[in-house]
Design a protein around this motif. Structure first.
Motif, PDB file in Angstrom:
ATOM      1  N   ALA A 145      47.686  43.473  32.868  1.00  0.00           N
ATOM      2  CA  ALA A 145      46.980  42.974  34.050  1.00  0.00           C
ATOM      3  C   ALA A 145      47.919  42.040  34.786  1.00  0.00           C
ATOM      4  O   ALA A 145      48.834  41.468  34.202  1.00  0.00           O
ATOM      5  N   CYS A 146      47.673  41.886  36.093  1.00  0.00           N
ATOM      6  CA  CYS A 146      48.499  40.973  36.880  1.00  0.00           C
ATOM      7  C   CYS A 146      48.249  39.539  36.423  1.00  0.00           C
ATOM      8  O   CYS A 146      47.105  39.146  36.184  1.00  0.00           O
ATOM      9  N   HIS A 147      49.321  38.762  36.295  1.00  0.00           N
ATOM     10  CA  HIS A 147      49.141  37.361  35.877  1.00  0.00           C
ATOM     11  C   HIS A 147      49.836  36.390  36.832  1.00  0.00           C
ATOM     12  O   HIS A 147      50.239  35.300  36.431  1.00  0.00           O
ATOM     13  N   VAL A 148      49.935  36.811  38.071  1.00  0.00           N
ATOM     14  CA  VAL A 148      50.438  35.888  39.095  1.00  0.00           C
ATOM     15  C   VAL A 148      49.438  34.742  39.244  1.00  0.00           C
ATOM     16  O   VAL A 148      48.222  34.940  39.149  1.00  0.00           O
ATOM     17  N   LYS A 149      49.973  33.543  39.450  1.00  0.00           N
ATOM     18  CA  LYS A 149      49.149  32.341  39.604  1.00  0.00           C
ATOM     19  C   LYS A 149      47.985  32.589  40.581  1.00  0.00           C
ATOM     20  O   LYS A 149      48.197  33.035  41.704  1.00  0.00           O
ATOM     21  N   GLY A 150      46.787  32.321  40.137  1.00  0.00           N
ATOM     22  CA  GLY A 150      45.621  32.449  41.014  1.00  0.00           C
ATOM     23  C   GLY A 150      45.063  33.853  41.140  1.00  0.00           C
ATOM     24  O   GLY A 150      43.999  34.047  41.731  1.00  0.00           O
ATOM     25  N   CYS A 151      45.765  34.833  40.628  1.00  0.00           N
ATOM     26  CA  CYS A 151      45.304  36.222  40.748  1.00  0.00           C
ATOM     27  C   CYS A 151      44.449  36.557  39.529  1.00  0.00           C
ATOM     28  O   CYS A 151      44.957  36.983  38.508  1.00  0.00           O
ATOM     29  N   THR A 152      43.135  36.320  39.648  1.00  0.00           N
ATOM     30  CA  THR A 152      42.287  36.473  38.464  1.00  0.00           C
ATOM     31  C   THR A 152      41.184  37.511  38.639  1.00  0.00           C
ATOM     32  O   THR A 152      40.528  37.858  37.674  1.00  0.00           O
ATOM     33  N   VAL A 195      51.582  48.184  40.653  1.00  0.00           N
ATOM     34  CA  VAL A 195      51.265  47.241  41.736  1.00  0.00           C
ATOM     35  C   VAL A 195      49.858  46.686  41.556  1.00  0.00           C
ATOM     36  O   VAL A 195      48.914  47.433  41.281  1.00  0.00           O
ATOM     37  N   CYS A 196      49.733  45.371  41.729  1.00  0.00           N
ATOM     38  CA  CYS A 196      48.433  44.706  41.651  1.00  0.00           C
ATOM     39  C   CYS A 196      47.643  44.975  42.929  1.00  0.00           C
ATOM     40  O   CYS A 196      48.152  44.769  44.032  1.00  0.00           O
ATOM     41  N   GLN A 197      46.405  45.433  42.775  1.00  0.00           N
ATOM     42  CA  GLN A 197      45.579  45.743  43.937  1.00  0.00           C
ATOM     43  C   GLN A 197      45.078  44.487  44.645  1.00  0.00           C
ATOM     44  O   GLN A 197      44.634  44.543  45.785  1.00  0.00           O
ATOM     45  N   ASN A 198      45.128  43.368  43.960  1.00  0.00           N
ATOM     46  CA  ASN A 198      44.625  42.127  44.551  1.00  0.00           C
ATOM     47  C   ASN A 198      45.718  41.406  45.343  1.00  0.00           C
ATOM     48  O   ASN A 198      45.574  41.152  46.527  1.00  0.00           O
ATOM     49  N   CYS A 199      46.865  41.112  44.680  1.00  0.00           N
ATOM     50  CA  CYS A 199      47.888  40.292  45.343  1.00  0.00           C
ATOM     51  C   CYS A 199      49.111  41.099  45.739  1.00  0.00           C
ATOM     52  O   CYS A 199      50.054  40.547  46.289  1.00  0.00           O
ATOM     53  N   ARG A 200      49.125  42.386  45.451  1.00  0.00           N
ATOM     54  CA  ARG A 200      50.209  43.312  45.815  1.00  0.00           C
ATOM     55  C   ARG A 200      51.512  43.061  45.061  1.00  0.00           C
ATOM     56  O   ARG A 200      52.548  43.622  45.412  1.00  0.00           O
TER      57      ARG A 200
HETATM   58 ZN   LIG Z   1      47.941  40.091  41.253  1.00  0.00          ZN
END
Ligand SMILES: [Zn+2]
Lengths: 123, 468
Positions: free
Chosen positions: A11-18, A98-103
């Motif tokens: 899963a994406c673990h970029v800051k704030g991407c939850t 690619v993360c669908q939320n933060c790209r």
């Molecule tokens: Zn993300």
């Protein structure tokens, strides 16, 4: 390697991407097939950990349309074989997820996905 | 010619039995060995009454055999022998190689908590001896060419410990260090860069074949035997479980459990991409390529669905993090990765209290070294390219030093520190510490410390998550 079994855990673990940070979507992928030993008990027992819809969609993205849209209640041998092929024998060698939320794009090269983040992206 | 067979003082019935079996004796006889002297140590030999004798002689298949419980002057036996067959004890190996005698070793497969096989494989890789198994002893002797062996360099103490350092994950003498940089910058320089260097060394310099799995790479992987507690942890897991090896290094734990391969799936995560290229094919054999799941990432990251793993292991990794806060976060990432309901976690870190084999001296801040440690020690462990490596073209030529030395950073844990770290990490993560009981409200989350202890220079702790 990135097989669909691994893809289903990442899963994406970029800051704030939850939210909406799973599943990652494949982009420009190159796929290689490698036979693997079929272990029906492993597939059957492991299955509850997976997100079925994410798996079916990911399989489609890499050209495997053999899985039913809805998870069947009964796991017969034929379905276990199909799952084995989709989960264990398709290797994504190159491309990105690619993360669908933060790209954010997580590159895959030589079969190794890069889940490292830049300093400012770390949560 | 004379062949000397010894198992030291150990019990290794199978080797003694094989040494005086028909295939081995006839092979030896055909090669011109007329005498076989055998030290059985504590091995039991047939017939039973012969075990009461401290020494007796027999003749079989044209070979004169002397069987001793303990040979009084073992050094003299080494000197007069033309071939030595031995268990893979490090003392015996060292004695024989220093005399420049041809040596065939048979690691004792029944010893689990033992470095024998990895040491034998490592020395065979370097060409100093021949390692074989009971089953293949006769054929190994038949095809053995002592002339092909690489002479063991004059003993200076460092070769052996270098070897142990590189191939067995043990350490050379260390020096104390204070982390002054930003911990992350410190780790970049003294952990990540060094491991990439070590890995590229093994995968490209010393072992040139990269596109296919070379037999050397296979041997390198195989030389690293799993530790008993880790092997048992993995082999006790139910079929179908999925886990994370956080800090997987060269992937030595990814093929486990050895007795039920493919029944669980361990995904290897590491910061070193070069190491992952080795890990990616861990457990492969020449002609049988196996691909492992590996992910390039940081142990402080969390690029997976929370709680999706059934288990997580962190072996010899957290001690590379350069502050208490970062080590605590690493533990929390493991707790977060595994199922709240049944997730299991096993953590290993290096201890200040080191075992005898490695004989390293750990500098301590205690003036007399007598008081117990409580906070651990920050140290550098030098990794030195050994002679064999330097014969090849170095990957990264170093401008000044002739022998490149890379300092690896470790935080060596004090007694009790790992458990304390785990407890603190779990509490701050909102978990109750203790076994699952009936005293908690429904939905209460906790963690049980299943076992903790010290094993061969490491502290370990096993945790199990629960929901009441
Ligand atoms: Zn993300």
């Amino acid at each position: 390697m990135v097989r669909l079994i691994t893809h289903n855990l990442l899963a994406c673990h970029v800051k704030g991407c939850t939210t909406n940070n799973f599943p990652l979507v494949f982009q420009d992928v190159q796929v290689e097939l490698q036979e693997a030993e079929f272990n029906p008990d492993f597939i059957r027992n492991m299955l509850p950990r997976l997100e079925w819809t994410a798996l079916v969609n990911a399989a489609k993205q890499v050209g495997d349309t053999s899985l039913p849209l809805e998870q069947p209640d009964m796991m017969d041998d034929e379905l276990l074989q199909k799952l084995h092929h989709a989960l264990m024998e398709i290797h994504i060698i190159e491309g990105a997820m690619v993360c669908q939320n933060c790209r954010h794009a997580y590159p895959i090269s030589n079969g190794i996905p890069n889940m490292l983040l830049a300093e400012h992206e770390i949560g | 010619m004379i062949v000397f067979v010894t198992v030291g003082s150990t019990r290794f019935d199978a080797l003694i039995e094989a040494a005086i079996s028909e295939p081995v004796l006839t092979t030896l006889r055909d090669l011109g060995y007329a005498r076989l002297i055998l030290q059985r140590g504590n091995s039991i030999i047939e017939p039973e009454e012969s075990n009461r004798e401290s020494c007796y002689s027999i003749q079989r298949y044209g070979v004169d055999i002397e069987i001793w419980k303990f040979k009084p002057s073992i050094q003299a036996e080494f000197e007069q022998a033309d071939l030595i067959i031995s268990h893979a004890g490090s003392g015996t190996i060292l004695d024989v190689l220093r005399l420049g005698k041809p040596l065939v070793v048979v690691p004792n497969p029944t010893l689990l908590d033992n470095h024998q096989e990895e040491l034998a494989s490592a020395l065979q890789t370097l060409g100093h001896l021949k390692a074989t198994s009971i089953q293949n002893l006769a054929s190994t002797i038949a095809s053995f060419e002592p002339r092909d062996l690489v002479p063991f360099p004059p003993f200076d103490g460092s070769k052996f410990s270098n070897l142990i350092d590189e191939e067995m994950g043990n350490m050379k003498p260390v020096k104390s260090v204070t982390v002054v940089d930003d911990p992350q910058v410190h780790e970049d320089q003294y952990v990540h860069a060094v491991y990439d260097q070590i890995a590229s060394h093994f995968s490209s310099t010393r072992y040139k074949v990269r596109t296919t799995v070379s037999s050397n790479l296979y041997r390198f992987n195989r030389a690293l035997q799993p530790w008993p507690i880790i092997a048992k942890f993995l082999s006790d897991l139910p079929t179908g479980w999925i886990g994370l090896d956080s800090g997987a290094g060269n992937g030595k734990y990814l093929p486990l459990p050895a007795d039920r391969p493919g029944c669980i799936l361990t995904i290897g995560l590491d910061r070193s991409r070069n190491l992952l290229q080795i890990a990616q094919h861990a457990g492969s054999e020449p002609g049988r390529l196996i691909t492992r799941e590996v992910v390039w990432g940081d142990v402080l990251g969390s690029g997976w669905r929370s709680g999706v793993f059934d288990y997580a292991i962190s072996i010899a990794t957290i001690h590379h993090l350069a502050s208490h806060g970062r080590r605590k976060l690493a533990v929390q990432r493991l707790l977060q990765a595994v199922s709240p309901d049944h997730g299991r976690v096993l953590i290993y870190v290096w201890a200040i209290e080191q075992d005898e084999l490695s004989k390293r001296s750990i500098p301590t801040s205690d003036s007399d070294g007598s008081s117990p440690h409580t906070t651990g020690e920050d140290v550098f462990v030098p990794w030195v390219m050994s002679r064999q490596h330097k014969q090849d073209t170095p990957v990264v030529p170093t401008s000044v030093a002739e022998t490149p030395v890379y300092n690896r950073y470790y935080h060596m844990f004090a007694n009790g520190e790992l458990k304390q770290l785990a407890v603190q990490a779990a509490e701050e993560f909102g978990l109750v510490i203790g076994p699952r009981g009936n005293v908690y409200d429904e939905g209460c989350r906790g963690i049980e410390i299943v076992q903790e202890g010290w094993e061969r220079s490491n502290y370990y702790v096993e945790l199990r998550r629960w929901v009441s």
